[in-house]
Design an enzyme around this catalytic site. Sequence first.
Site, PDB file in Angstrom:
ATOM      1  N   ASN A  53       0.825  -1.214   0.000  1.00 21.48           N
ATOM      2  CA  ASN A  53       0.000   0.000   0.000  1.00 21.48           C
ATOM      3  C   ASN A  53       0.855   1.258   0.000  1.00 21.48           C
ATOM      4  O   ASN A  53       0.588   2.214  -0.738  1.00 21.48           O
ATOM      5  CB  ASN A  53      -0.926   0.010   1.220  1.00 21.48           C
ATOM      6  CG  ASN A  53      -2.055  -0.992   1.115  1.00 21.48           C
ATOM      7  OD1 ASN A  53      -2.272  -1.584   0.069  1.00 21.48           O
ATOM      8  ND2 ASN A  53      -2.779  -1.182   2.205  1.00 21.48           N
ATOM      9  N   HIS A 435     -14.510   0.409 -15.830  1.00 22.41           N
ATOM     10  CA  HIS A 435     -14.409  -0.275 -14.536  1.00 22.41           C
ATOM     11  C   HIS A 435     -15.662  -1.090 -14.222  1.00 22.41           C
ATOM     12  O   HIS A 435     -15.686  -1.850 -13.261  1.00 22.41           O
ATOM     13  CB  HIS A 435     -14.169   0.771 -13.433  1.00 22.41           C
ATOM     14  CG  HIS A 435     -13.763   0.199 -12.119  1.00 22.41           C
ATOM     15  ND1 HIS A 435     -14.589   0.200 -11.014  1.00 22.41           N
ATOM     16  CD2 HIS A 435     -12.624  -0.410 -11.715  1.00 22.41           C
ATOM     17  CE1 HIS A 435     -13.973  -0.358  -9.990  1.00 22.41           C
ATOM     18  NE2 HIS A 435     -12.789  -0.750 -10.385  1.00 22.41           N
ATOM     19  N   ARG A 564     -14.591   1.323   3.728  1.00 17.33           N
ATOM     20  CA  ARG A 564     -13.379   0.575   4.041  1.00 17.33           C
ATOM     21  C   ARG A 564     -12.134   1.447   4.078  1.00 17.33           C
ATOM     22  O   ARG A 564     -11.331   1.370   4.992  1.00 17.33           O
ATOM     23  CB  ARG A 564     -13.165  -0.540   3.018  1.00 17.33           C
ATOM     24  CG  ARG A 564     -11.974  -1.433   3.333  1.00 17.33           C
ATOM     25  CD  ARG A 564     -11.485  -2.174   2.108  1.00 17.33           C
ATOM     26  NE  ARG A 564     -10.674  -1.333   1.251  1.00 17.33           N
ATOM     27  CZ  ARG A 564     -10.637  -1.440  -0.078  1.00 17.33           C
ATOM     28  NH1 ARG A 564     -11.389  -2.308  -0.680  1.00 17.33           N
ATOM     29  NH2 ARG A 564      -9.861  -0.647  -0.782  1.00 17.33           N
TER      30      ARG A 564
END
Length: 694
Positions: A53, A435, A564
């Site tokens: 990340n 997407h 999230r």
Amino acid sequence: MVSEDQQHFNNPSYYINRELSWLAFNRRVLAEANDEMHPLLEQVKFLAICGNNLDEFFMVRVSGLRHQVKDGVWKLPPDGTMPSDLLWKIQIEVDELNRLYEICWKEYLMPRLEKAGISIISVSDLTVDEESILREYFRTTIYPILTPMAIDAARPFPFISNLSINLAVVLRSLEGRRYFARLKIPSPLFGRFIPVGSTGRFILLEDLVADNLALLFPGMRVEGSYRFRLTRDAEIKVVIDEASDLLSAVEESVECRRTGVPVRLEVDPAMPTDLILLISERLGLKQNDVYGVPGFIGHADLWQLHGLARPDLLDEPFIPFVPIPLSAESDLFAAIRFQDFFFYHPYDSFNPLVRLLRQAATDRDVLAIKITFYRIDKGSPIIDILMKARQHGKQVTVVLELKAKFDEQNNITWARTLEQEGVHVVYGHERLKIHAKLCMIVRRESDGICRYVHLSSGNYNTVTTKIYGDIGYLTANPKIAADVTELFNLLTGYVSHEEYRKLLVAPVTLRQGILDRIDREICCHQEHGDGYIALKLNGLLDPDIIAGLYRASCAGVRMDLNVRGLCALRPGIPGVSENITITSIVGRFLEHARIYHFHNGGDDEVLLGSSDMMQRNLRRRVEVLFPVLDAAIKRALIRVMKIHLKDDVKSWRLHSDGKYEKIRPVAPDGACNSQAWLIKHRGVWHGWKEQEED
């Protein structure tokens, strides 16, 4: 254009900075690495995810900020932070994250690994025999491919590849002169962790190389060696001219990523200051681009340990649920035509969709298959099925997004493979990312043409469906199928379409469709007093959507948001957002589903799909949200939402100051881990199994 809502709620103190929210998410992931509820190698996995990340954060987000500062051109984010100020805030936060990573690794995980029979040792821990064996391994296998490169004024500064581990070596000649050299560690070839015998002991590759530097610099005295690692800008800029097509342009841009502008230099804090300055200046980096990283550099490499054959240290596997009507013996087309189905992966199996496509590939009545691809697994069975369908004379169309970040080369490879089999491949759009997750099977039946449609929040990827929490939906509803048909025509041709029967499609109708539903909820609350919105998504950043939610809160609508990752909305601000609660779940599976629930005066509406509420999704991507028309499935999804919102084991609450607090169970015996609940009760919420106690 600024909306009236934005003008009313444009106070920077109402918004959390996007980049700082990203780093806050990494802190929540780090907490999982420290959580003994997970098996040991799963904890190591979470620390590896932290590394991944943070690398992506610098390659994508920090690189963009540096360009803004350099060019002097920027648009202030809703929180009003200047890019130059933000870079300093990022450095402070990342320095703290690096410190916490090292504590987690060295003081917590390494001792536990050692107790479990997995030791990361230093050269001084080797026995004489082990040292001799490794030295010979170095001489015969590693030494031949190493290329030491001098660093001095007389030679060009060596190219430092993105995310490679390097040693900066300080040398002293016999005459007493001091020299510097750079040595790239070939960890992609050998792995970062080198086994020492078969005893579960490992030594770092760079430590093995450092112990044998005398072989590389004969006649010189090695005074020291220091790890360092460079991160480069990974944003690709696709430029199409008259002589190129999209595939060629993306391929050229991916190649340019290797030589992207440096954005971060990680160094061993013990490295001499003059050497740090030399390297950073040659790379064009400033003081706030250099990070002293104590101990281990490059935590993403810990994935190698997660791959060890130690099932006792990994999550216990479970068998995903398959609805009885979609079992191996059933007629899948008949079952789907009779009723809609939804799947919550990984709790539900992805196999029914694979089986449906496999059946369609050879079914003589199937005329065409159309599908969108964003991220594809390397050994994709779906790709094989589509090529088989083409061999059986089906019309197969694949809308493949070449610009899926960090998957570009994989997608280019698959595009060429499909084209060689005669599949019609469309490469998305030059300016918009495709997407949306769509699949349609066109079949000739006794009463005419029937279209079977699958829509999803996740990719058609058999690997990620086992580790991401995603929702898929199968239906033969004629209105949804007609919308999907028209959307495919838009993606593959020159059709201009701005109205759909059931779908919300970005960048055309989705954003306004959500704002209209927020307005409707405000009206329902004013009439009935029961206004309620529950959203589950990955990111909430769009200023218009946030302003709309603020307006609903001011009107008294109660909201539970399960976000999230990135979130710019500040809950709990008096007079602005006191009716909004925000939680974030971080656990065994990556929460990736999108569920949008509007109470609508008792006539509940539930939307599913691929889109988050972020500017990129709503303005620069083709996305789809679709309504759940089946009443039983709608009730099931509302129940699933309630389970997630009830989570007090893996959930974090966002406060108005932008900080997250881990939610603690009031009564441990009644604690709710939503992911564990969904594993235990898989099949229950569908109604295919007998109801069990919660």
